[in-house]
Design a protein around this motif. Sequence first.
Motif, PDB file in Angstrom:
ATOM      1  N   SER A 128      22.246 -47.864  10.701  1.00 53.40           N
ATOM      2  CA  SER A 128      23.595 -48.097  11.216  1.00 53.40           C
ATOM      3  C   SER A 128      24.365 -46.821  11.533  1.00 53.40           C
ATOM      4  CB  SER A 128      24.390 -48.919  10.196  1.00 53.40           C
ATOM      5  OG  SER A 128      24.479 -48.219   8.967  1.00 53.40           O
ATOM      6  N   LEU A 129      23.684 -45.779  11.978  1.00 50.21           N
ATOM      7  CA  LEU A 129      24.409 -44.563  12.314  1.00 50.21           C
ATOM      8  C   LEU A 129      25.194 -44.711  13.603  1.00 50.21           C
ATOM      9  CD1 LEU A 129      21.965 -41.624  11.516  1.00 50.21           C
ATOM     10  CD2 LEU A 129      23.935 -42.414  10.207  1.00 50.21           C
ATOM     11  N   ILE A 130      26.340 -44.095  13.625  1.00 46.96           N
ATOM     12  CA  ILE A 130      27.062 -43.993  14.884  1.00 46.96           C
ATOM     13  C   ILE A 130      26.634 -42.701  15.570  1.00 46.96           C
ATOM     14  CG2 ILE A 130      29.013 -45.356  14.066  1.00 46.96           C
ATOM     15  CD1 ILE A 130      30.503 -42.729  13.567  1.00 46.96           C
ATOM     16  N   LEU A 131      26.917 -42.592  16.843  1.00 49.99           N
ATOM     17  CA  LEU A 131      26.403 -41.495  17.641  1.00 49.99           C
ATOM     18  C   LEU A 131      26.773 -40.136  17.056  1.00 49.99           C
ATOM     19  CD1 LEU A 131      24.953 -40.411  20.079  1.00 49.99           C
ATOM     20  CD2 LEU A 131      27.040 -40.784  21.421  1.00 49.99           C
ATOM     21  N   SER A 132      27.980 -39.974  16.608  1.00 53.28           N
ATOM     22  CA  SER A 132      28.422 -38.663  16.128  1.00 53.28           C
ATOM     23  C   SER A 132      27.696 -38.233  14.864  1.00 53.28           C
ATOM     24  CB  SER A 132      29.927 -38.679  15.882  1.00 53.28           C
ATOM     25  OG  SER A 132      30.264 -39.654  14.914  1.00 53.28           O
ATOM     26  N   SER A 133      27.022 -39.147  14.192  1.00 50.80           N
ATOM     27  CA  SER A 133      26.361 -38.830  12.922  1.00 50.80           C
ATOM     28  C   SER A 133      24.893 -38.501  13.065  1.00 50.80           C
ATOM     29  CB  SER A 133      26.515 -40.002  11.949  1.00 50.80           C
ATOM     30  OG  SER A 133      27.870 -40.230  11.644  1.00 50.80           O
ATOM     31  N   ILE A 134      24.297 -38.748  14.208  1.00 52.63           N
ATOM     32  CA  ILE A 134      22.838 -38.647  14.321  1.00 52.63           C
ATOM     33  C   ILE A 134      22.336 -37.220  14.172  1.00 52.63           C
ATOM     34  CG2 ILE A 134      22.756 -40.697  15.783  1.00 52.63           C
ATOM     35  CD1 ILE A 134      22.147 -38.792  18.140  1.00 52.63           C
ATOM     36  N   TYR A 135      23.201 -36.241  14.301  1.00 56.50           N
ATOM     37  CA  TYR A 135      22.787 -34.842  14.249  1.00 56.50           C
ATOM     38  C   TYR A 135      22.747 -34.298  12.824  1.00 56.50           C
ATOM     39  CZ  TYR A 135      24.128 -35.423  19.114  1.00 56.50           C
ATOM     40  OH  TYR A 135      24.250 -35.893  20.394  1.00 56.50           O
ATOM     41  N   SER A 136      23.211 -35.072  11.872  1.00 53.14           N
ATOM     42  CA  SER A 136      23.335 -34.614  10.491  1.00 53.14           C
ATOM     43  C   SER A 136      22.247 -35.228   9.629  1.00 53.14           C
ATOM     44  CB  SER A 136      24.705 -35.004   9.936  1.00 53.14           C
ATOM     45  OG  SER A 136      24.783 -34.705   8.559  1.00 53.14           O
ATOM     46  N   ILE A 196      16.407 -32.217  15.684  1.00 56.38           N
ATOM     47  CA  ILE A 196      15.593 -31.961  16.872  1.00 56.38           C
ATOM     48  C   ILE A 196      15.843 -33.020  17.933  1.00 56.38           C
ATOM     49  CG2 ILE A 196      13.237 -31.826  17.761  1.00 56.38           C
ATOM     50  CD1 ILE A 196      14.171 -29.411  16.178  1.00 56.38           C
ATOM     51  N   ALA A 197      15.692 -34.269  17.554  1.00 61.69           N
ATOM     52  CA  ALA A 197      15.808 -35.351  18.529  1.00 61.69           C
ATOM     53  C   ALA A 197      16.080 -36.662  17.809  1.00 61.69           C
ATOM     54  CB  ALA A 197      14.531 -35.470  19.359  1.00 61.69           C
ATOM     55  N   ALA A 198      16.632 -37.604  18.550  1.00 59.64           N
ATOM     56  CA  ALA A 198      16.865 -38.931  17.995  1.00 59.64           C
ATOM     57  C   ALA A 198      16.770 -39.962  19.103  1.00 59.64           C
ATOM     58  CB  ALA A 198      18.224 -39.009  17.310  1.00 59.64           C
TER      59      ALA A 198
END
Length: 125
Positions: A100-108, A47-49
């Motif tokens: 420590s998530l990178i941007l491309s991972s926040i949706y998973s 939904i959101a981050a």
Amino acid sequence: VQLQASGGGLVQAGGSLRLSCAASGRTFSRGVMGWFRQAPGKEREFIAAIFRSGGSTYYADSVKGRFTVSRDNAKNAVYLQMNSLKPEDTAVYYCAADSSLILSSIYSASAYDFWGQGTLVTVSS
């Protein structure tokens, strides 16, 4: 890290709710906190981050312009303001965190290490 989500409930279509997520235990100054939801029979969806450092926010297209994620680092809390709610927003909402998530991972969902217990949002038509 323990996450406690609250604020769910029953609301009519067009109404608003504000979800809260409080973090306790070992907390971190960086990383990301996210909101996901899961409707019956469906997969958990992003939904959101919001990044704890800098406060950059990201939204799913389905909620962009209606939902707003914010944080209070001093309180180790993140919020989800939900406006113009629709029946299709009905779901269990979860907060999640990772250091420590990178941007491309926040949706998973699988990328997050810590999860709250979920709070039910029901939107009636």
